[in-house]
Design a protein around this motif. Structure first.
Motif, short mmCIF file in Angstrom:
data_model
loop_
_atom_site.label_atom_id
_atom_site.label_comp_id
_atom_site.label_asym_id
_atom_site.label_seq_id
_atom_site.Cartn_x
_atom_site.Cartn_y
_atom_site.Cartn_z
N LEU A 1 8.19 -10.54 8.28
CA LEU A 1 6.77 -10.89 8.20
C LEU A 1 6.59 -12.17 7.40
O LEU A 1 5.82 -13.06 7.77
CB LEU A 1 5.98 -9.79 7.51
N PHE B 1 0.85 -0.06 4.98
CA PHE B 1 -0.04 1.07 5.25
C PHE B 1 0.67 2.02 6.22
O PHE B 1 0.67 3.24 6.02
CB PHE B 1 -1.35 0.53 5.84
N GLY B 2 1.30 1.46 7.24
CA GLY B 2 2.07 2.28 8.17
C GLY B 2 3.24 2.94 7.46
O GLY B 2 3.52 4.13 7.65
N LEU B 3 3.90 2.18 6.59
CA LEU B 3 5.03 2.71 5.84
C LEU B 3 4.60 3.88 4.96
O LEU B 3 5.31 4.88 4.84
CB LEU B 3 5.62 1.58 4.98
N ILE C 1 -0.29 -5.76 4.45
CA ILE C 1 -1.17 -4.61 4.27
C ILE C 1 -1.00 -3.63 5.42
O ILE C 1 -0.80 -2.43 5.21
CB ILE C 1 -2.64 -5.08 4.17
N LEU C 2 -1.00 -4.14 6.64
CA LEU C 2 -0.86 -3.26 7.80
C LEU C 2 0.49 -2.55 7.78
O LEU C 2 0.58 -1.34 7.96
CB LEU C 2 -0.98 -4.07 9.09
N THR C 3 1.56 -3.33 7.54
CA THR C 3 2.90 -2.74 7.57
C THR C 3 3.09 -1.69 6.50
O THR C 3 3.58 -0.59 6.77
CB THR C 3 3.95 -3.85 7.38
N GLN D 1 -2.39 -9.98 5.15
CA GLN D 1 -2.93 -9.09 6.15
C GLN D 1 -1.83 -8.30 6.82
O GLN D 1 -1.93 -7.09 6.99
CB GLN D 1 -3.62 -10.01 7.13
N MET E 1 12.08 -4.81 6.70
CA MET E 1 10.73 -4.74 7.24
C MET E 1 9.84 -5.91 6.84
O MET E 1 8.99 -6.33 7.63
CB MET E 1 10.06 -3.44 6.77
N LEU E 2 9.99 -6.39 5.62
CA LEU E 2 8.99 -7.34 5.14
C LEU E 2 9.41 -8.79 5.28
O LEU E 2 8.60 -9.67 5.53
CB LEU E 2 8.65 -7.02 3.67
N LEU F 1 0.82 -1.21 0.00
CA LEU F 1 0.00 0.00 0.00
C LEU F 1 0.86 1.27 0.00
O LEU F 1 0.34 2.36 -0.06
CB LEU F 1 -0.95 0.02 1.20
#
Lengths: 310, 288, 245
Positions: B83, B102-104, B98-100, B95, B79-80, B33
């Protein structure tokens, strides 16, 4: 209902009763903060009712909230104020139903993408209609004070908690938990997964619209860019995640410290709010993936196993 | 006629952005995102180099690409990758990513707001008319389109005719089987994510020659890129290009016939049609 | 032997994936109180057939009826409500829930729906039947492999299904567990359950099945009692290749 249910009910009522006394302090700053906490509390709790068990992340809070403020903005001259929040709830619920029907039959990604841009799309359409009709924003002039808004929000909070409590004990709530765990198993057990998801998604949609309608008098002047701010969707997700979505009381535990922290951030670093918000969010995702609820459960489990050894 | 050509020219750049996202989602399995923010970074770089040092945006592409590649590679590794490691299923990874991201995305918007402020960025590059089939088009749009065609073409050939490209396609189809035939899936995923980011950033540099950007426009491009990827089919470069052209034309039609403020609404309209009638993508087979 | 009423019947059930015909015009009937074994070499279309019955996949053509009413092409949830319950080839439990909640899910949403105390009582009764009465409050992550299979079986049984589909339920068990597993299915058979099982374990097929349907390359190549079909030369050829026929 068991004795434990009664205990929780009485405890909840007492806490809400205490919270309702806040305006008696007469401290305008505390009351303004109280309105913020009540608003985010209601939004985050209702958000978690759907997104908690299903793990479908809804980024559409701002869209429903904005629709609610516009219901008040455009209806205040025509209808009495008390009719507007319920009307906003109905419209928000219908909108959520439509969004749900279009996306929740499919995989979760479609839902997230759709909700991501929903606020922006509605904002574009509202702006376009306003430009076509020639006025840019509208005034909401009422004699409602911050105290009234605060009490209204507490009333909605009570309803949301009751609804959440009832859903948690209903077949629908159980079905949603099963869907969140394994959707294929859910459908092979005989659960209508699409209908269950849409039915529950209507709740946060309606609630966010009601909150928007109640907050509108606070803004006084309403234009698309204030009503549909994407930051709101983001804040609601952060706070609910910080508290944890596994329990009904989780989100409010995240809302209170975050709203206070946010107050400090926006006063001390007005130019870095977005950056700090993003960083806070990343910290929560990495360090506290299950929020305070998860932390609490972990400590609880550890204490239990320690007892077992002794 | 001129609407369609303008739309196709715009669609060409969209294809570039969406191809970047498709590599990230289709191969590295990261629903990113923050893709739009990477685009804005590319655009701002082009702006800064053109206004500051007079470097042509076309040359900037060669600077943006390696920087964006390195940046995205680092994002993936730091970062990824954790996960991917802790995710128990593809759904869970989706999921969490998407959250990470989105924060990024908010973090990146925040950084750019801090550095560049909230104003719009526009510069004038090749803003001369160019006559095509008897109508006038901005020369910058034509150059942008050609850049997009060349980059997409090189990428397409590389994916389909090189050993590394074939390995990447194998990971896209099935990471499990790819691992079994000796492909280093984590390494290639990082590679694909980085290339995807680089392609998107180049798209940003290209698009900045004719569109106005500001620090928070990224999310709109993320939306459009996501819609294109869903429309064209995940992992399908050809489908992405065609879907991008359709979106470009559709948007231009709505913008010129109804209102220029409704471009995202137009994209959404197409998205809803796709969701209702062909959720597997325009060219995808029905999932079995 | 095959005197019970017809519960489930397949007529010309076919499933194509693109150019591949995974299941090719399968016919068979399952009678009441009967355990029917669906057997055949790997890739012969047994699991796909089971998926067609449970509604995980929709048949390309052909009809499947449950007590005379067509269920082919219906969504899985509808078929589950009508009375078809199943287990999965790779065990699928609900990871965030306790054993009791997993089984209650079957009692609440299955063929015969219950709620509240009735559902919980039913779940406990079924858990007792599969030998897990003591583990009701355990988390599913703590279970041994055979116990996860037991929970899944209990979940399927909790809704009192008309037909129970077991997809390689005995696969992956060690010899002791296998014995326990076979005993458990024996118990279901003695209770008069109607069961369709896809299975590779020959001993289990011989001792459990009243009837067998043998599939090879998507077609039915034999049907009869386990003794009959396992001595059929075409079945032997399908399993072992031409040289051994």
């Amino acid at each position: 209902m068991t004795t434990r249910d009664w205990k929780n009910l009485v405890l909840g009522a007492v806490l809400l009763g205490i919270a309702a006394l806040l305006p008696l302090t007469g401290d305008a700053y505390a009351i303004a903060l109280g309105v913020n906490i009540a608003m985010y509390g209601v939004l985050a709790t209702s958000w978690a009712l759907f997104s908690g068990p299903t793990h479908y992340i809804s980024l559409a809070t701002a869209a429903f909230f904005g629709v609610g403020t516009y219901v008040t903005a455009s209806g205040i001259d025509v209808l009495p104020y008390w009719a507007l929040p319920p009307l906003a709830g109905i419209i928000g619920g219908i909108l959520a139903g439509i969004v749900g029907l279009a996306t929740l039959r499919l995989s979760g990604v479609y839902f997230v993408i759709f909700t991501l841009g929903l606020a922006e799309m509605i904002r574009q359409i509202v702006t376009w209609r306003q430009n076509a009709t020639g006025h840019k924003g509208s005034y909401v002039l009422t004699d409602l004070t911050e105290n009234h808004i605060y009490w209204q929000l507490l009333g909605v909070a009570a309803l949301v908690y009751l609804a959440g409590w009832a859903i948690g004990r209903s077949r629908l709530g159980f079905a949603l938990r099963i869907i969140g765990d394994d959707e294929q198993v859910a459908s092979h057990l005989g659960i209508n997964t699409a209908v269950s998801k849409v039915a529950l998604f209507i709740v946060p949609g309606a609630v966010a619209a009601i909150v928007g309608a109640m907050i509108a008098p606070r803004y006084i002047y309403i234009e698309p860019s204030t009503a549909f701010t994407p930051m709101l969707s983001f804040q609601v997700v952060i706070m609910a995640m910080l508290g944890g979505t596994g329990r009904l009381w989780g989100p409010i535990v995240g809302v209170i410290p975050f709203t206070l922290l946010w107050e400090v951030i926006s006063v001390s670093f007005p130019n870095q709010t977005t950056l700090l918000l993003g960083l806070c969010f990343l910290l929560i995702v990495y360090l506290l993936p299950n929020g305070f609820v998860g932390l609490f459960q972990k400590i609880h489990a550890r204490a239990l196993s320690k007892e077992a050894y002794q | 006629m001129d609407i369609i050509i303008t739309g196709l020219l715009l669609g060409g750049t969209y294809a570039l952005i969406a191809t970047g996202l498709n590599l990230q989602y289709g191969v590295a399995r990261i629903m990113n995102l923050a893709n739009g923010e990477m685009l804005v970074v590319g655009g701002f770089t082009a702006f800064a180099l053109y206004t500051g040092a007079g470097i042509s945006p076309v040359l900037t592409l060669f600077i943006v690409a390696p920087i964006a590649y390195a940046l995205n590679w680092a994002i993936y590794r730091v970062m990824l990758r954790p996960l991917v490691k802790r995710a128990k299923s593809r759904g869970m990874l989706e999921q969490e990513s998407i959250l990470t991201t989105f924060g990024l995305s908010f973090t990146m918007v925040g950084l750019m707001l801090w550095i560049f402020g909230g104003s719009y960025f526009k510069y004038s590059f090749l803003a001369r008319p160019f006559v095509l089939f008897g109508d006038n088009y901005g020369l910058n749009r034509i150059v942008a389109f050609l850049c997009a065609v060349i980059i997409c073409g090189v990428l397409y050939l590389w994916l389909n005719h090189s050993r590394a490209g074939m390995a990447i396609r194998a990971v896209a189809v099935s990471p499990e089987s790819a691992r079994l035939v000796g492909i280093d899936v984590p390494k290639l995923s990082a590679h694909a994510f980085a290339i995807g980011g680089a392609v998107t950033a180049m798209g940003g540099a290209v698009i900045s020659t004719f569109l106005t950007l500001d620090a928070s426009t990224g999310v709109i491009f993320t939306m459009k890129a996501l819609i294109i990827v869903i429309m064209g089919g995940v992992g399908d470069i050809r489908g992405t290009i065609i879907a991008a052209l359709i979106l470009g034309v559709g948007e231009t039609l709505v913008a010129s016939l109804i209102n220029p403020g409704l471009t995202l609404a137009a994209a959404y309209g197409m998205f809803i049609l796709i969701l209702l009638f062909r959720p597997q993508g325009l060219f995808g087979r029905k999932p079995t | 032997m095959r005197d019970g009423a017809q519960v489930l019947s397949l007529r010309g059930a076919t499933k194509r994936f693109g150019g591949l015909v995974a299941v090719d015009g399968i016919d068979f009937d399952v009678h009441e109180h009967e355990v029917l074994g669906l057997i055949g070499p790997n890739g012969s279309g047994k699991s796909t057939t089971l998926n067609l019955i449970s509604g995980a996949l929709a048949p390309t053509s052909g009809t499947i009826t449950l007590r005379g009413a067509p269920i082919s092409g219906q969504p899985a949830r509808e078929i589950a409500r009508r009375g078809v319950a199943r287990t999965f080839q790779l065990v699928r439990l609900l990871p965030s829930m306790t054993v009791l909640e997993n089984v209650t899910a079957g009692a609440v949403f299955g063929h015969r729906r219950r709620w509240g105390h009735a559902a919980e009582a039913q779940a406990l009764a079924v858990l007792e039947k599969v030998g897990l009465a003591g583990a009701a409050q355990s988390r599913v992550g703590q279970l041994t492999y055979i116990d996860t299979k037991r929970v899944e079986l209990a979940r399927a049984l909790a809704g009192d299904p008309e037909v129970l589909l077991l997809d390689e339920w005995l696969a992956g068990l060690n010899p002791t567990e296998l014995e326990q597993g076979i005993d458990l299915i024996h118990k279901l058979r003695d209770e008069g359950r109607t069961v369709v099982l896809v299975e590779h374990v020959m001993d289990a097929i011989r001792s459990l099945c009243d009837a067998c349907v043998v599939m090879s390359s998507g077609r039915k190549i034999a049907e009869g009692t386990p003794g009959e079909v396992l001595s059929d030369p075409e079945v032997v050829r399908a399993y072992l290749g031409d040289d051994n026929a």
